[in-house]
Design an enzyme around this catalytic site. Structure first.
Site, PDB file in Angstrom:
ATOM      1  CE1 TYR A   1       6.523  -0.012   2.936  1.00 27.35           C
ATOM      2  CE2 TYR A   1       8.249   1.172   4.089  1.00 27.35           C
ATOM      3  CZ  TYR A   1       7.565   0.895   2.925  1.00 27.35           C
ATOM      4  OH  TYR A   1       7.928   1.511   1.755  1.00 27.35           O
TER       5      TYR A   1
ATOM      6  CB  CYS B   1       5.741  -1.404  -5.770  1.00 28.78           C
ATOM      7  SG  CYS B   1       5.467  -3.137  -6.174  1.00 28.78           S
TER       8      CYS B   1
ATOM      9  CB  SER C   1      -4.412  -9.515   3.478  1.00 28.22           C
ATOM     10  OG  SER C   1      -3.328  -9.937   2.670  1.00 28.22           O
TER      11      SER C   1
END
Length: 539
Positions: free
Chosen positions: A481, A173, A115
Site C-alpha cells: 500500500y 482482488c 512501476s
C-alpha cells in the site's frame, strides 16, 4: 527588409536550439542508440515508442490509478512487452548500456504508480510483463509455477479446474498481478491460516542487473529472502515463482452484515477489536467502513455504515454456533450465511459476478465503483491496542465531511498463523502483536483530478488524527500500500542510509538493514531503482 514577427522566428530558433544544445542532441543520440540496441536483439515488434499508434493503449492498459494519467504525468520513452526471458535480458542490457532508468510493471497496481512513472526528469523505459503470464499447476505435488505477469484470477481459475480442495493464500482482488503482490509480501483470505503469499514461495526465476538468470540455489538464501516481501523494483526482475498450494475444505462460508451508527455500529466495532484476532485461524475477519445516504434523527442526510465480513473454512452451522458464543453482539444467523467453494468466495467477497468462474480470467474487469472513481490515494496503519469508542467518534466526524464521500476504511484482523511466523522470516515484518491492519482509501472521478489535492489533504488529516491510536516507533506501514508521503529517495539515485531509513523502517522494521546489505551486494550501481526502492549503502 522589415523585422520578422516573433512567431515566424520560432521554427528557426527551435532548429538553432536543437542543433546547438548538447543535452538535447545527446538525448536524441541515446534514444536512437537504445532503439538500435534493442533491434539487434530481434524484439522490435515488442517495442512501443511514443510515435507508435498503440503506445497510449499499452501504457494505460494496466494503470489502475488515474491520478497518474494526466497530461503532465511523466511518460516512458519506450515500453517493451517481452514474450521470453531473453527479451527481458536484452532490455536490461540496452537500458544499462545507454544509461536509461528502468521500471518493471507486472499488473500496474502500485498505489503510487512507481512501476510506470518517474519523478526524475531522466528518460525511462518500462518492461511490461503482462505477456509473461503462464500458470502451471501440479496438483499431484501441490505446487505451481506462476509467471509475474499472471493475475491472481488466472491462478485461482487454473487451480479450481483441477481441485476443489487446493488453493493459494493470494489476494482477494482477482486482477492483481503476481509479481508485485508477492514482492510486497501479499496477504489474503488465507493468511491467518497459512501466512502470506511470500511465506509460501519455494523457488523463483530471477534476472539481476547484469542479466544473469538465477534460481533459489544460484542466487543464495539472502537474495531469495529479499525478493519475498522486500518490495518490487529494488533487486532485479522476478520472472516466475514456484509456490506451494494449501488445503481448503470443499465448502466454505461467507457472510457480510452491515450496521449503521444508529444500529450500534460503534459499540459492535469496539468489541470486534478485542476478539477478532483470537478467532480461529480458518477465519478471515474484515471490516469496511464508509458512508451512506439516510435521514437521521438529528437531521443529517449521511451516516456511517460498518460492514462486518468473514470467510470461514467450514460449514455455516459451525460458523453460526461459533459466532453466537464469541461475538453475540453481531447477531449472526444462518440466514446471513452463504456456503460455497473457496474460489467462489473470491467472487463473493471481491464483488465479482458469480455466474461463472471465467470472470477470473478477465484482466480488464473492474467493479463498478472502481470504474466510476478511478483516481485514489491510500495509506495504511497497524493497530496494537484497541481504539477507544471516543476515538471512533473522531473518525466518524471526518468521514462525514464533504471531501470524504469517496472514502472507505478497511480493517483486517491479524492473529492466527501470523502470530507464529517470526518477523524476520521474510522482509514483511508485521506479525505478532498486531490486532488488525487499517487501510485508508479515498477515491474520486477522473475529471476531478484537478481537485486531487483537496482529497489527499483530507486523507492526510485523517492519518494525522489516527497517530495516537496506531503503532509507534516506527509507525508501521504496508509496502504494497505504497505511500510516498512517508518518505522517498532522491531523484538522482543517491540516497543516504539515514534518509532511506525514514520510510524503510516503517515498511520493514528491523529487516531494513538486511535489505540494504543485500541490495549493496546484488546491485551496487543502483540500476534498479524508484522513489521508494531499497538503495545501496551510500553512507
Amino acid at each position: 527588409m522589415g523585422f520578422l514577427h516573433s512567431s515566424s522566428l520560432f521554427p528557426f530558433l527551435l532548429v538553432y536550439i536543437v542543433s546547438f544544445s548538447w543535452p538535447i542532441t545527446s538525448s536524441a543520440d541515446i534514444y536512437g542508440d537504445f532503439l538500435h540496441c534493442l533491434s539487434s536483439s530481434s524484439i522490435s515488434n515488442l517495442v512501443y515508442t511514443q510515435m507508435n499508434s498503440s503506445y497510449s493503449s499499452i501504457l494505460e492498459s494496466t494503470i489502475h490509478n488515474s491520478r497518474f494519467t494526466t497530461p503532465t504525468s511523466p511518460k516512458p520513452w519506450v515500453i517493451v512487452t517481452p514474450l521470453h526471458v531473453s527479451h527481458v535480458q536484452a532490455t536490461i542490457r540496452c537500458s544499462k548500456k545507454h544509461g536509461l532508468q528502468l521500471r518493471t510493471r507486472s499488473g500496474g497496481h502500485d498505489f503510487e504508480g512507481v512501476s510506470y512513472i518517474s519523478e526524475s526528469e531522466s528518460p525511462f523505459v518500462i518492461i511490461d510483463l503482462a505477456n509473461l503470464r503462464s500458470v502451471q499447476v501440479d496438483v499431484e505435488n501441490e505446487v505451481a509455477w506462476v509467471q509475474s505477469g499472471a493475475i491472481m484470477g488466472e491462478l485461482y481459475y487454473e487451480i479450481a479446474q483441477k481441485s476443489r480442495t487446493l488453493a493459494f493464500p493470494g489476494a482477494l482482488c482477482h486482477g492483481v498481478a503476481f509479481g508485485g503482490y508477492i514482492s510486497g509480501g501479499g496477504y489474503g483470505l488465507l493468511f491467518r491460516k497459512y501466512g502470506l503469499a511470500a511465506d509460501n514461495v519455494i523457488d523463483a526465476e530471477f534476472i539481476d542487473a547484469n542479466g544473469r538468470i538465477l534460481n533459489r540455489k544460484s542466487m543464495g538464501e539472502d537474495l531469495f529472502w529479499a525478493i519475498r516481501g522486500g518490495g518490487g523494483g529494488s533487486f532485479g526482475i522476478v520472472l516466475s515463482w514456484k509456490i506451494k498450494l494449501v488445503h481448503v475444505p470443499e465448502t466454505v462460508t461467507v457472510f457480510s452484515i452491515s450496521k449503521t451508527l444508529e444500529q450500534n455500529a460503534t459499540q459492535i466495532l469496539h468489541r470486534w477489536q478485542y476478539i477478532s484476532y483470537k478467532f480461529p485461524d480458518g477465519m478471515y475477519p474484515s471490516i469496511t467502513i464508509s458512508t451512506t445516504n439516510t435521514t437521521t434523527q438529528d437531521g443529517r442526510n449521511l451516516t456511517v455504515v460498518v460492514t462486518f465480513s468473514t470467510m470461514f473454512l467450514g460449514r455455516a452451522n459451525e460458523l453460526v454456533s461459533l459466532m453466537q458464543n464469541i461475538f453475540p453482539e453481531l447477531g449472526l444467523t444462518s440466514k446471513d450465511c452463504n456456503e460455497m467453494s473457496f474460489v467462489e468466495s473470491i467472487l463473493a467477497l471481491g464483488l465479482l459476478p458469480n455466474q461463472n468462474l471465467e470472470i477470473l480470467l478477465d484482466r480488464n474487469y473492474r467493479v463498478s465503483f472502481l470504474v466510476a472513481t478511478p483516481s485514489f490515494k491510500t495509506k495504511s496503519d497497524y493497530v496494537k491496542k484497541p481504539i477507544p469508542e471516543i476515538g471512533f467518534q473522531g473518525i466518524w466526524s471526518q468521514l462525514l465531511e464533504p471531501e470524504a464521500r469517496g472514502a472507505t476504511l478497511n480493517f483486517v484482523a491479524y492473529g492466527g498463523k501470523m502470530d507464529e511466523i517470526p518477523e524476520s522470516a521474510v522482509p514483511f515484518p508485521h506479525r505478532k502483536g498486531n490486532l488488525y491492519k487499517i487501510s485508508y482509501n479515498i477515491r474520486w472521478r477522473e475529471e476531478d483530478n484537478v481537485n486531487s489535492e483537496r482529497y489527499i489533504a483530507w486523507m492526510r488529516r485523517l492519518y494525522s488524527y489516527m497517530k495516537p491510536f496506531v503503532s509507534k516507533s516506527p509507525r508501521e506501514a504496508y509496502v504494497n500500500y505504497r505511500d510516498l508521503d512517508i518518505g522517498k529517495n532522491n531523484e538522482d539515485g543517491y540516497t543516504t542510509y539515514a534518509q532511506m531509513s525514514v520510510w524503510g523502517r516503517k515498511y520493514f522494521k528491523n529487516n531494513f538493514d538486511r535489505l540494504v546489505k543485500i541490495k549493496t551486494k546484488i546491485d551496487p550501481e543502483n540500476f534498479f531503482r524508484h522513489q521508494q526502492s531499497i538503495s545501496p549503502y551510500f553512507g
